[in-house]
Design an enzyme around this catalytic site. Structure first.
Site, PDB file in Angstrom:
ATOM      1  N   ARG A  12       0.829  -1.214   0.000  1.00 28.35           N
ATOM      2  CA  ARG A  12       0.000   0.000   0.000  1.00 28.35           C
ATOM      3  C   ARG A  12       0.860   1.259   0.000  1.00 28.35           C
ATOM      4  O   ARG A  12       0.473   2.282  -0.551  1.00 28.35           O
ATOM      5  CB  ARG A  12      -0.944  -0.019   1.198  1.00 28.35           C
ATOM      6  CG  ARG A  12      -1.870   1.173   1.274  1.00 28.35           C
ATOM      7  CD  ARG A  12      -2.831   1.070   2.438  1.00 28.35           C
ATOM      8  NE  ARG A  12      -4.166   0.684   1.991  1.00 28.35           N
ATOM      9  CZ  ARG A  12      -5.184   0.451   2.814  1.00 28.35           C
ATOM     10  NH1 ARG A  12      -5.008   0.525   4.121  1.00 28.35           N
ATOM     11  NH2 ARG A  12      -6.383   0.141   2.338  1.00 28.35           N
ATOM     12  N   PRO A  40       8.971  -2.178   9.170  1.00 29.26           N
ATOM     13  CA  PRO A  40       7.853  -3.001   9.629  1.00 29.26           C
ATOM     14  C   PRO A  40       7.731  -2.934  11.149  1.00 29.26           C
ATOM     15  O   PRO A  40       8.653  -2.503  11.847  1.00 29.26           O
ATOM     16  CB  PRO A  40       8.248  -4.407   9.175  1.00 29.26           C
ATOM     17  CG  PRO A  40       9.748  -4.390   9.206  1.00 29.26           C
ATOM     18  CD  PRO A  40      10.146  -2.986   8.810  1.00 29.26           C
ATOM     19  N   SER A  52      -1.429   3.503  15.703  1.00 28.53           N
ATOM     20  CA  SER A  52      -2.298   4.090  16.720  1.00 28.53           C
ATOM     21  C   SER A  52      -2.289   5.611  16.653  1.00 28.53           C
ATOM     22  O   SER A  52      -1.388   6.224  16.068  1.00 28.53           O
ATOM     23  CB  SER A  52      -1.845   3.641  18.111  1.00 28.53           C
ATOM     24  OG  SER A  52      -0.572   4.200  18.414  1.00 28.53           O
ATOM     25  N   GLU A  57      -2.788   6.869   8.726  1.00 29.48           N
ATOM     26  CA  GLU A  57      -3.999   6.085   8.949  1.00 29.48           C
ATOM     27  C   GLU A  57      -3.939   5.578  10.376  1.00 29.48           C
ATOM     28  O   GLU A  57      -3.087   4.741  10.712  1.00 29.48           O
ATOM     29  CB  GLU A  57      -4.113   4.910   7.974  1.00 29.48           C
ATOM     30  CG  GLU A  57      -5.441   4.189   8.122  1.00 29.48           C
ATOM     31  CD  GLU A  57      -5.404   2.726   7.750  1.00 29.48           C
ATOM     32  OE1 GLU A  57      -6.281   1.981   8.235  1.00 29.48           O
ATOM     33  OE2 GLU A  57      -4.512   2.319   7.004  1.00 29.48           O
ATOM     34  N   CYS A  85      -8.740  -1.753  12.180  1.00 29.32           N
ATOM     35  CA  CYS A  85      -9.178  -0.413  12.561  1.00 29.32           C
ATOM     36  C   CYS A  85     -10.478   0.008  11.903  1.00 29.32           C
ATOM     37  O   CYS A  85     -11.171   0.888  12.415  1.00 29.32           O
ATOM     38  CB  CYS A  85      -8.089   0.605  12.258  1.00 29.32           C
ATOM     39  SG  CYS A  85      -7.584   0.627  10.522  1.00 29.32           S
ATOM     40  N   ASN A  86     -10.845  -0.593  10.764  1.00 27.22           N
ATOM     41  CA  ASN A  86     -12.032  -0.126  10.060  1.00 27.22           C
ATOM     42  C   ASN A  86     -13.259  -1.002  10.275  1.00 27.22           C
ATOM     43  O   ASN A  86     -14.309  -0.738   9.702  1.00 27.22           O
ATOM     44  CB  ASN A  86     -11.752   0.018   8.551  1.00 27.22           C
ATOM     45  CG  ASN A  86     -11.264  -1.253   7.924  1.00 27.22           C
ATOM     46  OD1 ASN A  86     -10.556  -2.025   8.551  1.00 27.22           O
ATOM     47  ND2 ASN A  86     -11.620  -1.489   6.678  1.00 27.22           N
ATOM     48  N   ARG A 115      -4.886  -4.930  27.400  1.00 24.93           N
ATOM     49  CA  ARG A 115      -5.703  -3.756  27.069  1.00 24.93           C
ATOM     50  C   ARG A 115      -7.165  -4.138  26.858  1.00 24.93           C
ATOM     51  O   ARG A 115      -8.077  -3.443  27.324  1.00 24.93           O
ATOM     52  CB  ARG A 115      -5.159  -3.069  25.820  1.00 24.93           C
ATOM     53  CG  ARG A 115      -3.974  -2.152  26.076  1.00 24.93           C
ATOM     54  CD  ARG A 115      -3.707  -1.240  24.889  1.00 24.93           C
ATOM     55  NE  ARG A 115      -3.362  -1.984  23.689  1.00 24.93           N
ATOM     56  CZ  ARG A 115      -2.118  -2.343  23.357  1.00 24.93           C
ATOM     57  NH1 ARG A 115      -1.107  -2.022  24.157  1.00 24.93           N
ATOM     58  NH2 ARG A 115      -1.883  -3.009  22.249  1.00 24.93           N
ATOM     59  N   GLU A 170     -12.507  -2.294   2.610  1.00 25.74           N
ATOM     60  CA  GLU A 170     -12.406  -1.400   1.463  1.00 25.74           C
ATOM     61  C   GLU A 170     -11.908  -2.113   0.207  1.00 25.74           C
ATOM     62  O   GLU A 170     -11.398  -3.220   0.265  1.00 25.74           O
ATOM     63  CB  GLU A 170     -11.477  -0.230   1.796  1.00 25.74           C
ATOM     64  CG  GLU A 170     -10.021  -0.587   1.955  1.00 25.74           C
ATOM     65  CD  GLU A 170      -9.639  -1.014   3.366  1.00 25.74           C
ATOM     66  OE1 GLU A 170      -8.431  -1.043   3.662  1.00 25.74           O
ATOM     67  OE2 GLU A 170     -10.535  -1.343   4.166  1.00 25.74           O
ATOM     68  N   HIS A 180      -9.178   4.977   0.987  1.00 27.73           N
ATOM     69  CA  HIS A 180      -9.238   4.647   2.408  1.00 27.73           C
ATOM     70  C   HIS A 180      -8.672   5.819   3.196  1.00 27.73           C
ATOM     71  O   HIS A 180      -7.458   6.010   3.257  1.00 27.73           O
ATOM     72  CB  HIS A 180      -8.424   3.372   2.657  1.00 27.73           C
ATOM     73  CG  HIS A 180      -8.533   2.836   4.048  1.00 27.73           C
ATOM     74  ND1 HIS A 180      -9.732   2.512   4.634  1.00 27.73           N
ATOM     75  CD2 HIS A 180      -7.576   2.562   4.981  1.00 27.73           C
ATOM     76  CE1 HIS A 180      -9.517   2.049   5.853  1.00 27.73           C
ATOM     77  NE2 HIS A 180      -8.229   2.082   6.088  1.00 27.73           N
TER      78      HIS A 180
END
Length: 479
Positions: free
Chosen positions: A161, A177, A230, A251, A285-286, A336, A443, A449
């Site tokens: 991406r 990474p 994040s 993002e 996340c989406n 968490r 997506e 996005h």
């Protein structure tokens, strides 16, 4: 006991053996076993990679776009040849189920090919002038050196991406990474090396965000830093990049609302919402993080949702093919999620099922449904990033839209209805970068996005994502 493999970095067209003493263990989240080690890289390593990218960039940009695209197609072909090997790495280091890992690898190759198709399609402009004999030309030019800081949840795809649009448009790139999932990136670098991509065009630096990541954002030679992760990490990257007024593409997090109207196809809505929540163990996340259900169907919907969530199987993805979920990425992530659910219970929510980490090896958290939830509870506002669904009832569409928009995040949203007017009102009212109607939140490569508010700046995919890696040069030519 065998010693875990120790990985090198990939800088200026060659694999570089780490001469430092500090290493980072890469852990299989399903078993907690150390599977490899990577260098705890430092700012100096990032600088070397940036310098290599800077040296390579002018010659790379000078190539015709179609020739740059041919290199991308060689990379995608290499990915397809190694698909089984790469998907196995993703399963091992990320805890991802086998089917999803295979989809990620295949989609990555397809995405690179898709971006390569833009070689003959991105264009400049000729603008009408007010002056006799003058031509105004608008060129689309490469930015220069770009950097990409990756997350661990879709680590292989995120290389493409960021890398594919960058290279196609004449930029060079340095990738970092996540230290939790670097092994697949090493496999990617091996493909780049084997096809003979010109030196310095693609570089891979290993290490932590606070050292390597900060240099990739703060080095004055970097024209753009693209980061997925994040909100807190994005804030740090943005602050560092601001010192040089470096372009950022971020993002970040999400708290996606799913609205279920009383005329919805309940079978479709339940399946899509459950699929959106348990994919990658909820670490996307989406995908739907909170559900708003119209009161007329609340009981019926919750019963169906509960049955579907309880039917979700999970376990070690290296051992089972009949599961929909693996573990969470690490112990911190597990803690968490536990804390988010515990706080919700303290605030008055009721755990219908799930709600406790699985004992034993591995970072497993079961599908969890929270009822008796109110909009003001923290679980409706803070990103959970786990297989947890809180459900709130509502009266009217306006109420649902208001609660959905009551968020610091603005990445994705969804609504389930068979009424076109209701869908259109929701589209206009929801303040999110993406809205899904009667389908799961995922997506397309030809879309765009991009999040609103704290979910990010800029975006990826499609024509608009490609243009993130371009800048304009306007020429006033008087003849």
């Amino acid at each position: 006991m065998s010693v875990p493999v120790q990985h090198p970095m990939y800088i200026d067209g060659q694999f570089v053996t780490w001469r430092g003493d500090a290493w980072i263990d890469v852990v299989n989240p399903a078993t907690e076993a150390v599977i490899s080690r990577i260098p705890d890289g430092q700012a100096e390593d990032a600088r070397k990679a940036i310098d290599a990218a800077e040296r390579a960039q002018p010659e790379w940009e000078a190539l015709p776009a179609i020739e740059r695209a041919s290199w991308l197609r060689k990379i995608s072909a290499g990915i397809r040849e190694r698909a089984s090997e790469i998907s196995a790495l993703i399963v091992e280091e990320g805890g991802k189920i086998q089917q999803l890992a295979e989809v990620e690898v295949a989609f990555t190759a397809d995405y690179i090919d898709y971006m390569a198709e833009w070689a003959r399609r991105y264009e400049g402009e000729i603008i009408q002038s007010d002056r006799p004999g003058e031509n105004i030309l608008l060129f689309k030019r490469a930015l220069g050196v770009t950097t990409g800081i990756l997350p661990w949840n879709f680590p292989f795809f995120l290389i493409a991406r960021k890398m594919a649009p960058a290279l196609l448009t004449g930029n060079t790139i340095v990738i970092k990474p996540s230290e939790f999932t670097p092994n697949n990136a090493i496999a990617f670098a091996k493909i780049v090396d084997e096809i003979g991509l010109p030196r310095g065009v693609f570089n891979l630096v290993l290490g932590r965000g606070e050292t390597v990541g900060q240099e990739l954002a703060g080095n004055p030679k970097v024209a753009m830093v693209s980061m997925t992760g994040s909100v807190s990490a994005g804030e740090k990257i943005m602050a560092t990049a601001a010192k040089n007024i470096t372009k950022v593409c971020l993002e970040l997090g999400g708290k996606a609302p799913a609205i279920v109207m009383d005329d919805a196809d309940l079978e479709l809505a339940v399946k899509a919402i459950v699929d959106s929540r348990v994919i990658n163990s909820g670490q996307v996340c989406n995908c739907a993080e909170r559900v708003y259900v119209q009161k007329g169907i609340y009981d019926q919907f919750v019963n169906r949702l509960g049955e579907a969530m309880q039917a979700v199987q999970f376990g070690n993805p290296a051992e089972r093919n009949d599961i929909a979920m693996g573990p969470l990425i690490n112990a911190a992530a597990l803690e968490r999620v536990e804390q988010k659910v515990a706080r919700a219970v303290e605030e008055g929510a009721r755990v219908a099922f799930g709600g406790k980490a699985v004992e034993g090896k591995g970072y497993y958290y079961p599908p969890t449904l929270l009822l008796d939830v109110r909009q003001e509870m923290s679980i409706m506002h803070e990103e959970t990033f786990g297989p947890v669904l809180p459900v709130v009832a509502f009266d009217t569409l306006e109420d649902a839209i208001s609660m959905a928009n009551d968020s610091d995040y603005g990445l994705t949203s969804s609504i389930y209805t068979q009424n076109l007017n209701v869908a259109m009102k929701a589209i206009k009212g929801l303040k999110f970068g993406e809205t899904y109607i009667n389908r799961e939140n995922f997506e397309a490569m030809q879309g765009f996005h991009a999040g609103w508010r704290k979910s990010g700046i800029g975006g990826a995919d499609g024509k608009h994502g490609l243009h993130e890696y371009l800048q304009t040069q306007v020429v006033y030519l008087q003849s």
